[in-house]
Motif scaffolding. Structure first.
Motif, PDB file in Angstrom:
ATOM      1  N   THR A  33      30.484  33.757  42.956  1.00 47.87           N
ATOM      2  CA  THR A  33      30.707  34.216  41.574  1.00 47.87           C
ATOM      3  C   THR A  33      32.183  34.144  41.203  1.00 47.87           C
ATOM      4  OG1 THR A  33      28.824  35.727  41.775  1.00 47.87           O
ATOM      5  CG2 THR A  33      30.394  36.139  39.991  1.00 47.87           C
ATOM      6  N   THR A  34      33.038  34.569  42.137  1.00 47.34           N
ATOM      7  CA  THR A  34      34.485  34.508  41.876  1.00 47.34           C
ATOM      8  C   THR A  34      34.944  33.087  41.643  1.00 47.34           C
ATOM      9  OG1 THR A  34      34.800  36.463  43.281  1.00 47.34           O
ATOM     10  CG2 THR A  34      36.742  35.138  42.784  1.00 47.34           C
ATOM     11  N   PHE A  35      34.486  32.161  42.490  1.00 45.01           N
ATOM     12  CA  PHE A  35      34.898  30.763  42.345  1.00 45.01           C
ATOM     13  C   PHE A  35      34.382  30.151  41.048  1.00 45.01           C
ATOM     14  CE2 PHE A  35      35.106  30.578  47.217  1.00 45.01           C
ATOM     15  CZ  PHE A  35      36.445  30.906  47.204  1.00 45.01           C
ATOM     16  N   LYS A  36      33.176  30.534  40.663  1.00 47.15           N
ATOM     17  CA  LYS A  36      32.641  30.019  39.400  1.00 47.15           C
ATOM     18  C   LYS A  36      33.497  30.496  38.221  1.00 47.15           C
ATOM     19  CE  LYS A  36      27.772  29.501  40.688  1.00 47.15           C
ATOM     20  NZ  LYS A  36      26.385  30.005  40.474  1.00 47.15           N
ATOM     21  N   GLY A  88      36.699  28.697  38.235  1.00 49.10           N
ATOM     22  CA  GLY A  88      36.484  27.339  37.724  1.00 49.10           C
ATOM     23  C   GLY A  88      36.431  27.303  36.207  1.00 49.10           C
ATOM     24  N   LYS A  89      35.716  28.281  35.620  1.00 47.77           N
ATOM     25  CA  LYS A  89      35.660  28.352  34.156  1.00 47.77           C
ATOM     26  C   LYS A  89      37.041  28.605  33.558  1.00 47.77           C
ATOM     27  CE  LYS A  89      30.877  30.040  33.892  1.00 47.77           C
ATOM     28  NZ  LYS A  89      29.993  31.166  33.486  1.00 47.77           N
ATOM     29  N   LYS A  90      37.808  29.487  34.237  1.00 45.77           N
ATOM     30  CA  LYS A  90      39.147  29.792  33.748  1.00 45.77           C
ATOM     31  C   LYS A  90      40.045  28.559  33.802  1.00 45.77           C
ATOM     32  CE  LYS A  90      42.911  33.113  34.363  1.00 45.77           C
ATOM     33  NZ  LYS A  90      43.397  34.275  35.149  1.00 45.77           N
ATOM     34  N   LEU A  91      39.937  27.808  34.905  1.00 52.24           N
ATOM     35  CA  LEU A  91      40.730  26.578  35.029  1.00 52.24           C
ATOM     36  C   LEU A  91      40.316  25.543  33.989  1.00 52.24           C
ATOM     37  CD1 LEU A  91      40.936  26.235  38.922  1.00 52.24           C
ATOM     38  CD2 LEU A  91      42.773  26.873  37.361  1.00 52.24           C
ATOM     39  N   GLU A  92      39.028  25.464  33.730  1.00 54.67           N
ATOM     40  CA  GLU A  92      38.562  24.547  32.692  1.00 54.67           C
ATOM     41  C   GLU A  92      39.121  24.938  31.324  1.00 54.67           C
ATOM     42  OE1 GLU A  92      34.351  24.524  32.768  1.00 54.67           O
ATOM     43  OE2 GLU A  92      34.204  23.407  34.663  1.00 54.67           O
ATOM     44  N   SER A  93      39.138  26.252  31.058  1.00 62.03           N
ATOM     45  CA  SER A  93      39.694  26.721  29.786  1.00 62.03           C
ATOM     46  C   SER A  93      41.183  26.406  29.696  1.00 62.03           C
ATOM     47  CB  SER A  93      39.458  28.231  29.653  1.00 62.03           C
ATOM     48  OG  SER A  93      40.060  28.722  28.473  1.00 62.03           O
ATOM     49  N   LYS A 104      35.936  42.436  43.728  1.00 61.17           N
ATOM     50  CA  LYS A 104      36.814  41.346  43.307  1.00 61.17           C
ATOM     51  C   LYS A 104      36.118  40.426  42.312  1.00 61.17           C
ATOM     52  CE  LYS A 104      39.222  39.259  46.457  1.00 61.17           C
ATOM     53  NZ  LYS A 104      39.549  38.567  47.738  1.00 61.17           N
ATOM     54  N   ALA A 105      34.854  40.117  42.595  1.00 57.38           N
ATOM     55  CA  ALA A 105      34.100  39.260  41.671  1.00 57.38           C
ATOM     56  C   ALA A 105      33.951  39.933  40.313  1.00 57.38           C
ATOM     57  CB  ALA A 105      32.735  38.934  42.262  1.00 57.38           C
ATOM     58  N   GLY A 106      33.665  41.253  40.320  1.00 55.03           N
ATOM     59  CA  GLY A 106      33.544  41.967  39.053  1.00 55.03           C
ATOM     60  C   GLY A 106      34.852  41.995  38.282  1.00 55.03           C
ATOM     61  N   TYR A 107      35.970  42.139  39.006  1.00 54.45           N
ATOM     62  CA  TYR A 107      37.267  42.157  38.340  1.00 54.45           C
ATOM     63  C   TYR A 107      37.589  40.787  37.738  1.00 54.45           C
ATOM     64  CZ  TYR A 107      42.262  42.907  37.617  1.00 54.45           C
ATOM     65  OH  TYR A 107      43.503  43.020  37.059  1.00 54.45           O
ATOM     66  N   ALA A 108      37.255  39.737  38.479  1.00 53.76           N
ATOM     67  CA  ALA A 108      37.463  38.385  37.939  1.00 53.76           C
ATOM     68  C   ALA A 108      36.611  38.163  36.693  1.00 53.76           C
ATOM     69  CB  ALA A 108      37.131  37.346  39.010  1.00 53.76           C
ATOM     70  N   GLN A 109      35.374  38.655  36.732  1.00 58.21           N
ATOM     71  CA  GLN A 109      34.504  38.533  35.561  1.00 58.21           C
ATOM     72  C   GLN A 109      35.066  39.323  34.383  1.00 58.21           C
ATOM     73  OE1 GLN A 109      30.468  39.441  36.513  1.00 58.21           O
ATOM     74  NE2 GLN A 109      29.736  39.321  34.386  1.00 58.21           N
ATOM     75  N   LEU A 110      35.655  40.491  34.667  1.00 54.59           N
ATOM     76  CA  LEU A 110      36.258  41.311  33.614  1.00 54.59           C
ATOM     77  C   LEU A 110      37.440  40.576  32.976  1.00 54.59           C
ATOM     78  CD1 LEU A 110      36.430  44.083  32.180  1.00 54.59           C
ATOM     79  CD2 LEU A 110      37.958  44.821  34.015  1.00 54.59           C
ATOM     80  N   GLN A 111      38.288  39.955  33.787  1.00 53.79           N
ATOM     81  CA  GLN A 111      39.420  39.195  33.243  1.00 53.79           C
ATOM     82  C   GLN A 111      38.954  38.018  32.409  1.00 53.79           C
ATOM     83  OE1 GLN A 111      41.776  38.309  36.810  1.00 53.79           O
ATOM     84  NE2 GLN A 111      43.394  39.608  35.986  1.00 53.79           N
ATOM     85  N   HIS A 112      37.930  37.330  32.902  1.00 55.97           N
ATOM     86  CA  HIS A 112      37.426  36.170  32.166  1.00 55.97           C
ATOM     87  C   HIS A 112      36.840  36.568  30.815  1.00 55.97           C
ATOM     88  CE1 HIS A 112      35.775  32.191  31.543  1.00 55.97           C
ATOM     89  NE2 HIS A 112      34.570  32.707  31.363  1.00 55.97           N
TER      90      HIS A 112
END
Length: 462
Positions: free
Chosen positions: A160-163, A166-171, A95-103
């Motif tokens: 990692t997922t929450f970070k 958080g970056k996505k929400l900031e963007s 899940k964390a890797g997938y979130a990183q991929l989307q970001h």
């Protein structure tokens, strides 16, 4: 008498069978009593305590075996829990890797996408290996360490997922802020345009040329300017009224016929002139009398002076209609607005439009309904009142006239609103179109005649 000898063969089988049965019974009782027969068939008594010793040894042996099985079952259970912990930790890593991929996709980051893709593939391989371990029952029998590592890995993946979230929400926040700034700029521009339109509206369109007007410089051109803006306001209200009729499922044809009967229209859309004639007839009724005869015919001489009407014109011209009515709710203009609304808007019309008579009740008590319908009506009344004040500011005052139905067309006093009346091929002395009804009244200002607008038609009855 000689007795027959008993043959041994007849007695021996029965005796032998009985003896065997008795022997078995005695053996059972001896065993129960602790007596054991020896090789010679002699029964011996077992020593006391031997049976208890054998039972204790068996119980101990069974207990040890049960403890061993229970311990193995606990180890297997804990090992299975450790395996499940590893599976959940690996899923969290995916899940964390997938979130990183989307970001990494927005904005596009090639290296970030490649790294996230490698992590996802690696974690999926781990899941496959854990599946094989489960199927083959190849558990890790040092589970405490495995469970702790799995929990740590899961927490790291969640962090990692929450970070990334958080970056996505900031963007997204920065994007929304930029959108807000853009919309604020558009709003400011729209408000600026609205202020310009409102200024033009308050100044009655071309009435800004009358800002520096004086009574001594008043001429028919000023009256024509105010009249044109008045007619624009009247037509705006009529469009709204017809729209409300359509929404209320009115029969527009029947409504037009009830206003002007026996008229053959050149076009279907020409029926709107019937509504315009009705509004003009009601709004300009008593226009030739000072203050529309609100005070009857006993108007004080001082109030009929041209300068008084001119001052009233200049005062109301520069103010919004609602602002004026709020400041002077019992003024002469407020009474005019109230009376004209009650005359023009029939109770049945208002009830069918709005489902109640709330607007009528408020107007009757000199209150200001906050509706588009009343706002447009009040603005129309304001324009008519301004035209009336300007008419009586002339000396002699401007007069109003209209054309009777059936009259022949005159270019001096009339203007046709329907050009089709002059395009007919069979126009002759007997078939020439006549006045069906007056749409907008005409005016005479000094020696200047402002033509009356009429609708020409071959009426069913002249």
């Amino acid at each position: 008498m000689q007795m027959e000898a008993v043959r041994p063969s007849a007695v021996t089988p029965s005796k032998s069978k009985w003896a065997r049965t008795l022997s078995k019974v005695l053996q059972r009782h001896a065993t129960a009593a602790g007596v054991v027969p020896d090789d010679d068939g002699v029964h011996k008594v077992k020593p006391k305590g031997t049976e208890e010793w054998n039972d204790s040894k068996t119980t101990k042996r069974l207990s040890q075996k049960f403890d061993r099985l229970h311990h193995e079952e606990l180890e297997t259970k804990v090992a299975l829990e450790a395996l499940i912990a590893k599976i959940f930790a690996t899923v969290s890593a995916v899940k964390a890797g997938y979130a990183q991929l989307q970001h990494a996709q927005s904005p596009y980051d090639a290296e970030g996408i490649q790294g996230a893709d490698q992590l996802i593939v690696s974690d999926l391989k781990k899941l496959s290996e854990l599946k094989q371990c489960f199927l083959k029952k190849q558990y890790d029998f040092s589970p405490e360490q495995a469970m702790a590592l799995g929990e740590i890995q899961e927490l790291k993946s969640l962090s990692t997922t929450f970070k990334i979230m958080g970056k996505k929400l900031e963007s997204q926040t920065r994007l929304k802020e930029s959108e807000i700034i853009f919309l604020k700029e558009k709003l400011d521009e729209s408000n600026k345009q609205n202020r310009l339109l409102e200024k033009r509206l308050n100044q009655s369109g071309q009435l800004f040329v009358l800002d520096n007007l004086h009574l001594s410089t008043l001429n028919p051109t000023h009256f024509i300017t105010v009249l044109r803006q008045t007619m624009k306001s009247i037509r705006g209200f009529i469009r709204l009224m017809i729209d409300e009729m359509k929404l209320a499922d009115w029969d527009i044809n029947a409504a037009a016929s009830s206003i002007q009967s026996g008229v053959m229209y050149w076009k279907e859309d020409d029926k709107c002139f019937a509504f315009e004639s009705f509004i003009c007839r009601e709004m300009f009724k008593a226009f030739h009398l000072p203050y529309f005869s609100l005070f009857g015919r006993s108007v004080p001489q001082g109030k009929k002076h041209p300068q008084v009407f001119f001052d009233r014109f200049m005062e109301l011209k520069s103010m919004k209609v609602k602002e004026y009515l709020e400041i002077k709710p019992k003024s002469t203009f407020a009474k005019f607005c109230r009376n004209k609304y009650l005359q023009v808007v029939h109770p049945k019309m208002e009830s069918s439009f709005f489902g109640n008579l709330n607007t009528r009740d408020m107007v009757s008590s000199y209150q200001l309904p906050d509706t588009t319908f009343f706002t447009l009506f009040a603005e129309m009344a304001r324009r008519v009142w301004l035209l009336h004040c300007l008419a009586f500011a002339f000396q002699p005052e401007a007069s109003i006239f209209q054309i009777t139905k059936g009259c022949r067309f005159s270019e001096v006093y009339m203007e046709s609103v329907a050009d089709e009346a002059f395009l007919s091929a069979d126009i002759g002395p007997e078939s020439e179109p006549r006045v069906a009804f007056t749409v907008i009244p005409g005016f005479r200002v000094g020696k200047t005649v402002i033509q009356c607008q009429v609708y020409l038609s071959q009426s069913k009855s002249r």
